[in-house]
Design a protein around this motif. Structure first.
Motif, short mmCIF file in Angstrom:
data_model
loop_
_atom_site.label_atom_id
_atom_site.label_comp_id
_atom_site.label_asym_id
_atom_site.label_seq_id
_atom_site.Cartn_x
_atom_site.Cartn_y
_atom_site.Cartn_z
N SER A 190 22.42 39.25 -12.74
CA SER A 190 22.88 38.41 -11.91
C SER A 190 21.96 37.62 -11.26
O SER A 190 20.54 37.65 -11.53
N GLN A 243 19.62 39.13 -8.94
CA GLN A 243 18.93 40.03 -9.83
C GLN A 243 17.57 39.14 -10.56
O GLN A 243 16.81 40.00 -11.30
N ARG A 271 28.68 32.09 -7.59
CA ARG A 271 28.62 33.62 -7.50
C ARG A 271 27.49 33.92 -7.76
O ARG A 271 27.14 33.86 -9.15
N THR A 272 26.66 34.59 -7.07
CA THR A 272 25.30 35.09 -7.19
C THR A 272 25.07 36.55 -7.38
O THR A 272 24.20 37.19 -7.71
N ASP A 273 25.96 37.22 -7.33
CA ASP A 273 26.25 38.83 -7.24
C ASP A 273 26.96 39.31 -8.46
O ASP A 273 27.21 40.40 -8.54
N VAL A 274 27.25 38.54 -9.38
CA VAL A 274 27.88 39.05 -10.69
C VAL A 274 27.09 38.65 -11.82
O VAL A 274 26.31 37.86 -11.84
N PRO A 275 27.23 39.53 -13.03
CA PRO A 275 26.27 38.99 -14.18
C PRO A 275 26.50 37.78 -14.46
O PRO A 275 27.62 36.93 -14.66
N PHE A 276 25.32 37.18 -15.03
CA PHE A 276 25.48 35.44 -15.47
C PHE A 276 26.60 35.27 -16.51
O PHE A 276 27.16 34.30 -16.41
#
Length: 368
Positions: A193, A196, A220-225
């Motif tokens: 993410s 991360q 959204r910065t908290d999900v896998p890219f």
């Protein structure tokens, strides 16, 4: 050797400089001679401690007493005898330090002669695009007058045909290559993410708070890219430089701070860092996000369109530079014949430096 014959060798007898122990050697004159040997065998001692030292000393002795008083005295080399040595030898013991603009042509100075040829002997183009016949007016420093549009102009000087100076391609700055952002390097691991560290330039080239700004941009910065939408990806890579109000909390602090901060997308982050590079260390931080490509404007020739315009016998300077040496040699020999009769004497004198061993000859001995 017969005392009345023309010397063919420099004779060194009893050289005792550093590692040389009573060395006798004959060195051919009028040829390029290389001195080879293992480290510590005395190569530099022979070249610098004997030949250069003795040549310099003899040159200084040939000067007037008044001049010698103002120059450093050269000590006599530790050698029994040196015969048939030219009065001055120009030797430099230093490694070549090529720059980004260095080429074989600049290092050997052949390009200097080519630039002079294309400045003085070429068919030049007027500001309105009409090609003129070669003229002696260029060498005389006179303005050329276009027979079609009557526009008066001066032919470019040799300096204006240099990619290290005024003749450099504006886009690449005379390097022949352009650097651009390699987008494939910006997010090397899409399973991570943004929080991360998925966006690599933000980790090494930008403040960590860019993650918070990106979140404020609607990403959204908290999900896998890899799960981001096309719109979110577009914001990450190419989003506008707008200000966003964020609540920033440093990782090692419990305190949060309200900030208005401008968004730097991933591409601009690299471009901004590249523009501010001042040393090799700074470049190493940026270069992993870059790719080099041949300049689309000059096609790798390094020269501006104006510097590529003059032609001799239908060949431009950039085309001449791309010829193999043997072909270039043959082309240079034919240059005077391709010009109007009144320009041939000038052409022969300008072409002469291509063969310094024989005045007036335009061939090179490529075997030496």
């Amino acid at each position: 050797m017969n005392e009345h014959s023309i010397p063919t060798h420099i004779l060194v007898r009893g050289a005792r400089v550093h590692n040389l122990k009573d060395v006798d050697v004959d060195i051919p004159l009028h040829q390029i001679t290389a001195i080879a040997g293992v480290s510590g065998s005395g190569k530099s001692s022979l070249a610098l401690g004997v030949l250069y030292a003795e040549g310099s000393r003899r040159y200084l002795e040939s000067l007037s007493t008044y001049t010698r008083r103002r120059m450093t005295t050269a000590a006599k080399a530790a050698v029994d005898e040196v015969r048939y040595l030219p009065s001055a030898l120009a030797l430099r013991q230093r490694p070549g330090v090529p720059g980004i603009r260095s080429t074989f042509g600049t290092g050997s100075e052949l390009l200097n002669s080519l630039r002079l040829m294309f400045s003085r002997l070429a068919s030049h183009v007027c500001p309105n695009g009409h090609r003129l016949e070669p003229s002696l007016d260029v060498a005389a420093g006179k303005a050329l007058v276009c027979p079609v549009c009557k526009e008066a102009f001066y032919a470019p000087s040799a300096e204006e045909l240099s990619f290290n100076s005024q003749g450099a391609c504006e886009r690449c700055g005379g390097t022949g290559v352009v650097r651009s952002v390699d987008r494939s390097t910006l997010v090397p691991d899409e399973s991570l993410s943004i929080e991360q560290g998925a966006v690599a330039p933000w980790n090494s080239l930008m403040w960590s708070l860019m993650v918070d700004v990106c979140r404020a941009m609607g990403v959204r910065t908290d999900v896998p890219f890899c799960e981001l939408s096309e719109q979110e990806r577009a914001i990450v890579f190419d989003g506008p430089a707008v200000k966003r109000h964020i609540l920033y909390q440093a990782k090692r602090s419990q305190q949060a701070t309200e900030l208005d901060f401008t968004y730097y997308n991933a591409v601009y982050t690299v471009e901004n860092a590249l523009a501010k590079v001042k040393d090799e260390k700074g470049m190493k931080r940026v270069e992993k996000f870059l790719k080099e490509e041949t300049c689309p404007d000059c096609h790798g020739t390094r020269l501006s369109a104006k510097a590529r315009a003059p032609q001799i016998a239908g060949i431009s300077l950039d085309e001449a530079c791309q010829l193999p040496l043997i072909q270039l040699n043959e082309w240079v020999k034919e240059v005077p014949k391709q010009l109007p009769p009144q320009m041939r004497e000038l052409a022969e004198s300008i072409c002469a430096p291509f063969c310094p061993m024989h005045s007036g000859c335009c061939s090179w001995d490529l075997d030496t």
